[in-house]
Every structure is written in C-alpha cells, then in structure tokens.
Design an enzyme around this catalytic site. Structure first.
Site, PDB file in Angstrom:
ATOM      1  N   CYS A   2       0.838  -1.199   0.000  1.00  0.00           N
ATOM      2  CA  CYS A   2       0.000   0.000   0.000  1.00  0.00           C
ATOM      3  C   CYS A   2       0.872   1.247   0.000  1.00  0.00           C
ATOM      4  O   CYS A   2       1.949   1.277   0.581  1.00  0.00           O
ATOM      5  CB  CYS A   2      -0.942   0.076   1.191  1.00  0.00           C
ATOM      6  SG  CYS A   2      -2.098  -1.269   1.279  1.00  0.00           S
ATOM      7  N   ARG A  27       4.167  -0.130  -4.837  1.00  0.00           N
ATOM      8  CA  ARG A  27       3.858  -0.626  -3.503  1.00  0.00           C
ATOM      9  C   ARG A  27       2.591  -1.472  -3.484  1.00  0.00           C
ATOM     10  O   ARG A  27       2.266  -2.095  -2.470  1.00  0.00           O
ATOM     11  CB  ARG A  27       3.694   0.546  -2.537  1.00  0.00           C
ATOM     12  CG  ARG A  27       4.935   1.395  -2.415  1.00  0.00           C
ATOM     13  CD  ARG A  27       4.701   2.530  -1.468  1.00  0.00           C
ATOM     14  NE  ARG A  27       4.533   2.060  -0.113  1.00  0.00           N
ATOM     15  CZ  ARG A  27       5.505   1.853   0.750  1.00  0.00           C
ATOM     16  NH1 ARG A  27       6.737   2.081   0.393  1.00  0.00           N
ATOM     17  NH2 ARG A  27       5.261   1.422   1.960  1.00  0.00           N
ATOM     18  N   TRP A  75      -2.377  -2.816  -1.734  1.00  0.00           N
ATOM     19  CA  TRP A  75      -1.975  -4.218  -1.877  1.00  0.00           C
ATOM     20  C   TRP A  75      -2.791  -4.958  -0.839  1.00  0.00           C
ATOM     21  O   TRP A  75      -2.605  -4.773   0.364  1.00  0.00           O
ATOM     22  CB  TRP A  75      -0.483  -4.371  -1.610  1.00  0.00           C
ATOM     23  CG  TRP A  75       0.043  -5.732  -1.932  1.00  0.00           C
ATOM     24  CD1 TRP A  75       0.409  -6.198  -3.153  1.00  0.00           C
ATOM     25  CD2 TRP A  75       0.276  -6.808  -1.018  1.00  0.00           C
ATOM     26  NE1 TRP A  75       0.855  -7.490  -3.062  1.00  0.00           N
ATOM     27  CE2 TRP A  75       0.785  -7.894  -1.754  1.00  0.00           C
ATOM     28  CE3 TRP A  75       0.095  -6.970   0.358  1.00  0.00           C
ATOM     29  CZ2 TRP A  75       1.115  -9.114  -1.175  1.00  0.00           C
ATOM     30  CZ3 TRP A  75       0.432  -8.182   0.936  1.00  0.00           C
ATOM     31  CH2 TRP A  75       0.940  -9.238   0.169  1.00  0.00           C
ATOM     32  N   ASN A  99      -1.834   2.629   5.502  1.00  0.00           N
ATOM     33  CA  ASN A  99      -0.903   1.569   5.115  1.00  0.00           C
ATOM     34  C   ASN A  99      -0.485   0.888   6.400  1.00  0.00           C
ATOM     35  O   ASN A  99       0.056   1.546   7.282  1.00  0.00           O
ATOM     36  CB  ASN A  99       0.317   2.192   4.414  1.00  0.00           C
ATOM     37  CG  ASN A  99       1.447   1.195   4.223  1.00  0.00           C
ATOM     38  OD1 ASN A  99       1.199  -0.001   4.094  1.00  0.00           O
ATOM     39  ND2 ASN A  99       2.673   1.675   4.201  1.00  0.00           N
ATOM     40  N   GLY A 100      -0.754  -0.407   6.520  1.00  0.00           N
ATOM     41  CA  GLY A 100      -0.358  -1.109   7.748  1.00  0.00           C
ATOM     42  C   GLY A 100      -1.421  -2.104   8.151  1.00  0.00           C
ATOM     43  O   GLY A 100      -2.246  -2.524   7.337  1.00  0.00           O
ATOM     44  N   GLU A 477      19.393 -15.965  -7.333  1.00  0.00           N
ATOM     45  CA  GLU A 477      18.863 -14.667  -7.759  1.00  0.00           C
ATOM     46  C   GLU A 477      18.294 -14.751  -9.183  1.00  0.00           C
ATOM     47  O   GLU A 477      17.241 -14.194  -9.477  1.00  0.00           O
ATOM     48  CB  GLU A 477      19.956 -13.598  -7.641  1.00  0.00           C
ATOM     49  CG  GLU A 477      19.567 -12.207  -8.067  1.00  0.00           C
ATOM     50  CD  GLU A 477      18.332 -11.637  -7.357  1.00  0.00           C
ATOM     51  OE1 GLU A 477      17.833 -12.245  -6.404  1.00  0.00           O
ATOM     52  OE2 GLU A 477      17.853 -10.589  -7.810  1.00  0.00           O
ATOM     53  N   LYS A 481      14.357 -13.908  -9.966  1.00  0.00           N
ATOM     54  CA  LYS A 481      13.984 -12.883 -10.940  1.00  0.00           C
ATOM     55  C   LYS A 481      13.096 -13.513 -12.004  1.00  0.00           C
ATOM     56  O   LYS A 481      12.099 -12.946 -12.412  1.00  0.00           O
ATOM     57  CB  LYS A 481      15.272 -12.330 -11.567  1.00  0.00           C
ATOM     58  CG  LYS A 481      15.334 -10.893 -11.827  1.00  0.00           C
ATOM     59  CD  LYS A 481      15.688  -9.993 -10.690  1.00  0.00           C
ATOM     60  CE  LYS A 481      14.963 -10.215  -9.420  1.00  0.00           C
ATOM     61  NZ  LYS A 481      15.404  -9.408  -8.310  1.00  0.00           N
ATOM     62  N   GLU A 484       9.516 -14.408 -10.643  1.00  0.00           N
ATOM     63  CA  GLU A 484       8.606 -13.343 -10.240  1.00  0.00           C
ATOM     64  C   GLU A 484       8.061 -12.525 -11.402  1.00  0.00           C
ATOM     65  O   GLU A 484       6.988 -11.950 -11.273  1.00  0.00           O
ATOM     66  CB  GLU A 484       9.232 -12.440  -9.174  1.00  0.00           C
ATOM     67  CG  GLU A 484      10.388 -11.598  -9.612  1.00  0.00           C
ATOM     68  CD  GLU A 484      10.907 -10.716  -8.450  1.00  0.00           C
ATOM     69  OE1 GLU A 484      12.109 -10.469  -8.427  1.00  0.00           O
ATOM     70  OE2 GLU A 484      10.122 -10.281  -7.619  1.00  0.00           O
ATOM     71  N   HIS A 500      21.294 -34.862  -5.693  1.00  0.00           N
ATOM     72  CA  HIS A 500      20.641 -35.330  -4.466  1.00  0.00           C
ATOM     73  C   HIS A 500      19.123 -35.182  -4.558  1.00  0.00           C
ATOM     74  O   HIS A 500      18.445 -35.189  -3.535  1.00  0.00           O
ATOM     75  CB  HIS A 500      21.187 -34.564  -3.251  1.00  0.00           C
ATOM     76  CG  HIS A 500      22.647 -34.811  -3.042  1.00  0.00           C
ATOM     77  ND1 HIS A 500      23.133 -35.993  -2.527  1.00  0.00           N
ATOM     78  CD2 HIS A 500      23.729 -34.056  -3.344  1.00  0.00           C
ATOM     79  CE1 HIS A 500      24.456 -35.940  -2.496  1.00  0.00           C
ATOM     80  NE2 HIS A 500      24.842 -34.778  -2.998  1.00  0.00           N
ATOM     81  N   LYS A 600       6.380  -4.043  -3.707  1.00  0.00           N
ATOM     82  CA  LYS A 600       7.819  -3.837  -3.561  1.00  0.00           C
ATOM     83  C   LYS A 600       8.277  -3.870  -2.115  1.00  0.00           C
ATOM     84  O   LYS A 600       9.322  -4.409  -1.796  1.00  0.00           O
ATOM     85  CB  LYS A 600       8.216  -2.494  -4.189  1.00  0.00           C
ATOM     86  CG  LYS A 600       9.710  -2.293  -4.153  1.00  0.00           C
ATOM     87  CD  LYS A 600      10.226  -1.770  -5.428  1.00  0.00           C
ATOM     88  CE  LYS A 600      11.729  -1.762  -5.469  1.00  0.00           C
ATOM     89  NZ  LYS A 600      12.302  -2.996  -5.996  1.00  0.00           N
TER      90      LYS A 600
HETATM   91  C1  F6R Z   1      12.775  -9.563  -5.642  1.00  0.00           C
HETATM   92  C2  F6R Z   1      12.549  -8.586  -4.613  1.00  0.00           C
HETATM   93  C3  F6R Z   1      12.214  -9.048  -3.238  1.00  0.00           C
HETATM   94  C4  F6R Z   1      12.909  -8.154  -2.198  1.00  0.00           C
HETATM   95  C5  F6R Z   1      12.451  -8.552  -0.791  1.00  0.00           C
HETATM   96  C6  F6R Z   1      13.166  -7.754   0.280  1.00  0.00           C
HETATM   97  O1  F6R Z   1      13.092  -8.983  -6.861  1.00  0.00           O
HETATM   98  O2  F6R Z   1      12.595  -7.407  -4.868  1.00  0.00           O
HETATM   99  O3  F6R Z   1      12.555 -10.380  -3.063  1.00  0.00           O
HETATM  100  O4  F6R Z   1      14.289  -8.295  -2.329  1.00  0.00           O
HETATM  101  O5  F6R Z   1      11.076  -8.331  -0.669  1.00  0.00           O
HETATM  102  O6  F6R Z   1      12.939  -6.399   0.140  1.00  0.00           O
HETATM  103  P1  F6R Z   1      13.901  -5.346   0.800  1.00  0.00           P
HETATM  104  O7  F6R Z   1      15.227  -5.462   0.171  1.00  0.00           O
HETATM  105  O8  F6R Z   1      13.257  -4.017   0.557  1.00  0.00           O
HETATM  106  O9  F6R Z   1      13.950  -5.680   2.260  1.00  0.00           O
END
Ligand code: F6R
Length: 605
Positions: A2, A27, A75, A99-100, A477, A481, A484, A500, A600
């Site tokens: 949010c 967000r 969100w 937000n919260g 990673e 990527k 997602e 394994h 995010k």
């Molecule tokens: C993936 C991504 C998430 C963040 C995770 C932690 O592309 O962006 O996996 O890395 O939500 O977020 P932060 O770094 O803001 O704590």
C-alpha cells in the site's frame, strides 16, 4: 504494501495526487482511490479496482478544489481487491487512507458494532475511520480526535486523514509504516515514499514512529502521539539529493529495463567517497567500534541473495565467521546471545517488517546492529546502531535489479573495511574499475546476441539455475527474478546438490542456466553440467573463457562474459540474469514492472 499520499496547498490537488500515486504504484496495485473537496467544501471519494490508470479514467477532468486531499494505492491484506475494500474509508466527517495493519481489529470491530456502527468493507482500516469519527463527534478537535482514537489501536500504520469541517487541513501519523513529509512554497505533501513528491520539492522530513503531524498548506507541526497539539513543532527538513529523473522511465519501455542498465551507476555511486587511501568505509568501525567476532546477516528475497554473496567476500577477506539467515525464520528462533557479534540487516526499502524484526530480536540479546539500505530516512537507517546507505537511487520496478548490484558493491567494500591487515592498492584499484567495466558491458548487452538463448528459455518446460561458490547465490537470484516476472516454473540450486534430488526433474525440454564466474570451481561445475546433459537437459553456460570447442560436450549454448576479475564478473552475470528474465517476461506479455501478487515493500509479516 500500500502507498498513501496526502496534500495540502493552494493548487488543485488531484493532478498532484495522481502523479504521486503513480510513482507509488510499485507498492501495490490491487485498487486505488482519492478523497478531495469540491467548490462547496463537500468531500468526494472516488475508488476503483485495478491500477492508477483505472483511477485516472474514473477521475476524468476533475481536479479537485485547492485545500487538502488524500489518495491510496492498495496491496490487499484484509479483504479482496474490491471497490468496497479500496481506500479512502469514510465515517461521517472523517475520511482516511492507511498503510499497515490493525492487530486488535476484531475486538475494536465488535465494540463498535455494539455501539451501532455498520461496516461497509472487510478492511481493518474502516475501524480507524469509525474510531476517529466517534472521538471527533464526542467533541475533540480534529488532531486530538486522531490521537484519542489511536490510543486504542494496536498494530502498525501510516495514516493520512482529512475532515469535512477543515478543508485545508491534513493530519498524518506514522507508527511502524513509512511516512515522509515534503514541504514547498505554501504547500506540503505526505507520502509513503519520496518519489511521490520529488517533482514538487526536495525538502523532506522523515517522520519517526509514534509521531503525528498537522499540516495546513506550507505549515507543518510535528509532535508525539501522546503530546498535546500545542507542543508540536515545525520539524527540520533536509534536502534529498535524489534526482527526479530516477523516477521516470525515460526512453526505456519499463522501469525494470532502465534500472538494469543503471546498475553501473548504482555501483559507482555506492563506491563513491567510500575508499580513503587504503581504507574502505572508515565510518563503519568508527560507529561500531572493534571488528566483530562474528557476523549474522538477515534479509529477505533478493537482499538475502546479496547477503549470501557478502558472506563469501567477508569470510575470504577477513576470517570473520558469517552466517546468513532468512529474516522471517531467524527472528522466531532462540537467538544465542553474542556480545562480540554484529547483526547486519540488508534491505533495499529499509522497511521490510521481517528484517527489521530480526534486527530488533538480535539487538535485544546484545548484538551490535548495522543496517544496509537504499532508502535514506527509512526505519532501518534510523533504528540501526550504524547504517550504510547504498546509492542506487529510487528503485521503482518491483523486481529488484540495480539495488541488488549496489548491495553487492557495499558488501565488497565491507569485506575490505573488515580486513585485518593492509589492503593492497592492486585490490582497491581492481575494485574501482568495476563500475566502468560493468558500464561497457551493459552497453553491449542491448544487442540481439541474447535472442537465441532467450527463445530457448521461453520454450522450456522448466528452467533451473545452478552454480557453485559465487555462482550459487547468483543462481538463486537468477531463478527468483525469472519466477517473479515470467510466472514460469524455475528454481536455483547449488550444482553439487542437483544429484541429491532435483536432477530427477531433468528431461528434454528442461533448461539449466549455469553462471560460471567462480573459476576455482569450474572443473567441478563442468562435471555437474555433463550429468545434466547426459539426461537430456539443455545447458546454457554464462561466464568468461567458455571454449567454443566444448559446445555440445558440456554445454549447448553460452552467453560470453569478458575475461575480468571475479568481482566484475558477479555484476555482469547478475545483469545478464536480470535481463534474460526481463526479456522473456516482455515476450510473454507480462506486466514486468508490477508483477502479479507482489508489492515492492513488504511491511507486513
Ligand atoms: C525480488 C525482490 C524481493 C525483495 C524482498 C526484500 O526482486 O525485490 O525479493 O528483495 O522483498 O525487500 P527489501 O530489500 O526491501 O527488504
């Protein structure tokens, strides 16, 4: 999770709110809404499901009457993404965005129901609107009624509130969710993140937990939630150096694409000024004292992958044992007290609830705390014993790219800072060359040279990413990527683990992407890849010095990286993995900047 925004000033507020909410869209994007005054000082609320573009359509040419106004992008946590659950929520004269999470929602709801309140939504936020409204109707002034209501609330919140009887006034509160105030000429803004108002002002105050602010045009008074409004004071605003350009797509199609190509600048800016002579990050030991006996890193998602790389750098350079923990697991385990230990939280946003919780849990047992974050003024920066800022600039794409590169950069610097002896000039110079080498590599990455492998990956039934040493966190990673933003099955593994269990998945149609930066483990990696090929898997190798003569022997296709130091190679390989995921997702027609179900900044557990 949010985004909220508020405005008070002499301009029509809706264009300002809509442009700000658009910049907060990373967000959340399940639904959105605005509340504003018309010429007769009546409040109007417009809400809709979907993205800001849908809200813009609903708002049409309406600009709102100068004065105060609020907006929200959601969100969904409590209740589905419907118009009824969209914010703002209204109760009588009070309208608010949140937000919260209200943790004692059920108890408060039951009490309000007994008093005859009818709820129109499934949200916890509506409880807040009713509480403020009932305090207001009982005779408190506007800001005091917010204080009275919140004294009954448990949970975390950032709130922006307007009242029908005060068309110029805005009350905002921060308790556990980010909120910043920006001030301009005769106007002020409040938002969950700086880019929302960066086009209008760079004068920013980052609210602290437990603070409330009363805003009327350019006048801002801030106090503690428990202090009477007469004691609130004008806060000290500081100038943020972020360039508004960061929050624009420019000539790129997506923020994610732009941010991948900003990786070299993120590394350059993160290095800048951090090496003095043969010392890196001198402020680190000044703030935390002696070198630690051990380090525990906590993080989530991509930041956790950066931490896994950081462990390898730091252990090799310093001999200090480093453990890396997923924040949401670590915080609920018994934490063994360590007086000589540092807990290092890594978070792009600096607001991830689990990472903040894990740092706090460790702090209580005696750890010294260090935060690594990209957002100045974030909770992590303010509440850690010491903080290292990465300088990637605002990251708008939900999938983290340049912020990851900046995290890796700062962890490399940390490994130098904690080295017991003298760091050679050769090592320092080699590190300082990284951003330039990355820059020229990124320039070459726009070519069609990836098309064949991208096509192959797109047609695969499953994509596995596998590597050893430095290449293992890179594989994790790459897989994250890919998952997602393409929504396709993928996973990352240490190559030695494949046999394994996961190798059972391998059959024709399965592709293995193998980053191969870590030359010390190449022979072993090659053996693992042979095992994959022997079972029908298609291997795409990614690294320097991959001999053409080996095509068809242990790999099927390759992405060449220049022959560079391993430090440079990590950034180059990360950029390629980001770009492969990006290109496949675009081909699939996915919403790359705002992938489904994600937000995010994860400010709830
Ligand atoms: C993936 C991504 C998430 C963040 C995770 C932690 O592309 O962006 O996996 O890395 O939500 O977020 P932060 O770094 O803001 O704590």
């Amino acid at each position: 999770m949010c985004g909220i925004m508020g405005y008070s000033g002499a301009r029509p507020p809706l264009p300002i709110l809509l442009s700000g909410l658009e910049r907060l869209e990373y967000r959340g994007y399940d639904s959105s809404g605005v509340a504003f005054f018309d010429d007769s000082d009546e409040i109007h609320v417009i809400r809709t499901t979907g993205k800001i573009s849908a809200l813009k359509d609903r708002v049409g040419k309406e600009e709102g009457h100068p004065g105060s106004a609020i907006g929200h992008i959601r969100w969904a946590t409590h209740g589905a993404a419907t118009v009824q659950n969209a914010h703002p929520h209204q109760s009588g004269p009070i309208v608010l965005v949140h937000n919260g999470i209200v943790e004692n929602e059920q108890a408060l709801k039951e009490e309000l129901r007994r008093e005859g309140v009818r709820f129109d939504s499934d949200t916890d936020t509506e409880v807040l609107a009713h509480l403020v409204s009932s305090a207001y109707r009982a005779g408190s002034d506007f800001p005091s009624s917010v204080q009275a209501a919140l004294s009954r609330v448990e949970g975390s919140y950032a709130l922006a509130i307007i009242s029908r009887d005060h068309p110029s006034d805005l009350v905002v509160v921060r308790q556990g969710a980010p909120l910043l105030i920006g001030v301009g000429e005769g106007e002020a803004f409040a938002a969950s993140d700086i880019p929302a108002f960066l086009h209008f002002t760079r004068q920013v105050y980052s609210m602290k937990n437990g603070e409330i602010a009363f805003i009327r045009h350019g006048s801002v008074k801030v106090g503690k939630l428990l202090d009477p409004p007469s004691e609130w004071k004008t806060p000290e605003f500081s100038t943020v150096s972020w360039d508004p350009f960061f929050a624009e797509k420019g000539t790129y199609r997506h923020f994610m694409e732009k941010e991948i190509f900003e990786g070299s600048r993120a590394v350059m800016d993160t290095f800048s000024g951090r090496i003095v002579g043969d010392r890196a990050l001198p402020e680190l030991l000044e703030a935390l004292g002696e070198r630690p006996g051990s380090i525990t890193m906590v993080a989530c998602g991509t930041s956790w992958h950066a931490a896994l790389l950081g462990r390898l750098f730091i252990e090799a350079a310093t001999g200090i044992p480093v453990s890396v923990e997923i924040a949401s697991e670590f915080r609920y385990r018994p934490i063994l007290s360590s007086r000589e230990g540092w807990i290092v939280g890594i978070s792009q946003s600096g607001e991830t609830a689990d990472t903040l919780g894990a740092i706090e849990a460790a702090r209580k047992t005696g750890y010294k705390t260090l935060g690594i974050t990209n957002v100045p003024g974030s909770t992590m920066e303010r509440e850690s014993g010491a903080c290292l800022l990465t300088h990637a600039g605002p990251e708008i794409g939900v999938a983290s790219t340049k912020a990851f590169q900046a995290q890796v950069a700062i962890l490399l610097l940390m490994s130098l800072a904690l080295s017991p002896g003298h760091v050679s000039m050769e090592r320092i110079e080699s590190l300082l060359r990284v951003p330039v080498r990355l820059e020229s590599f990124l320039e070459s990455m726009v070519s069609e040279r990836f098309d064949p492998v991208i096509d192959r990956i797109r047609q695969s039934t499953l994509v596995l990413f596998a590597g050893r040493g430095l290449d293992y966190p890179l594989s994790l990673e790459g897989a994250l990527k890919f998952k997602e933003i393409t929504y396709r099955p993928a996973d990352g593994y240490p190559s030695g683990e494949l046999k394994h269990g996961p190798i059972a998945l391998v059959e024709p149609g399965v592709t293995i992407v193998a980053p191969m930066i870590d030359s010390s483990l190449r022979t072993k990696e090659v053996s693992n890849l042979r095992e994959i090929r022997a079972r029908g898997g298609y291997v795409i190798a990614l690294g320097p010095d991959i001999e053409e003569s080996q095509r068809g022997v242990w790999y099927d296709d390759k992405v060449d990286l220049p022959h560079e130091s391993a430090s440079t190679g990590i950034f180059q390989a990360a950029a390629v993995l980001q770009y492969l995921a990006y290109r496949v997702a675009v081909m699939l027609g996915n919403d790359v900047d705002q992938p489904r179900n994600l937000a995010k900044s994860v400010t709830v557990e």
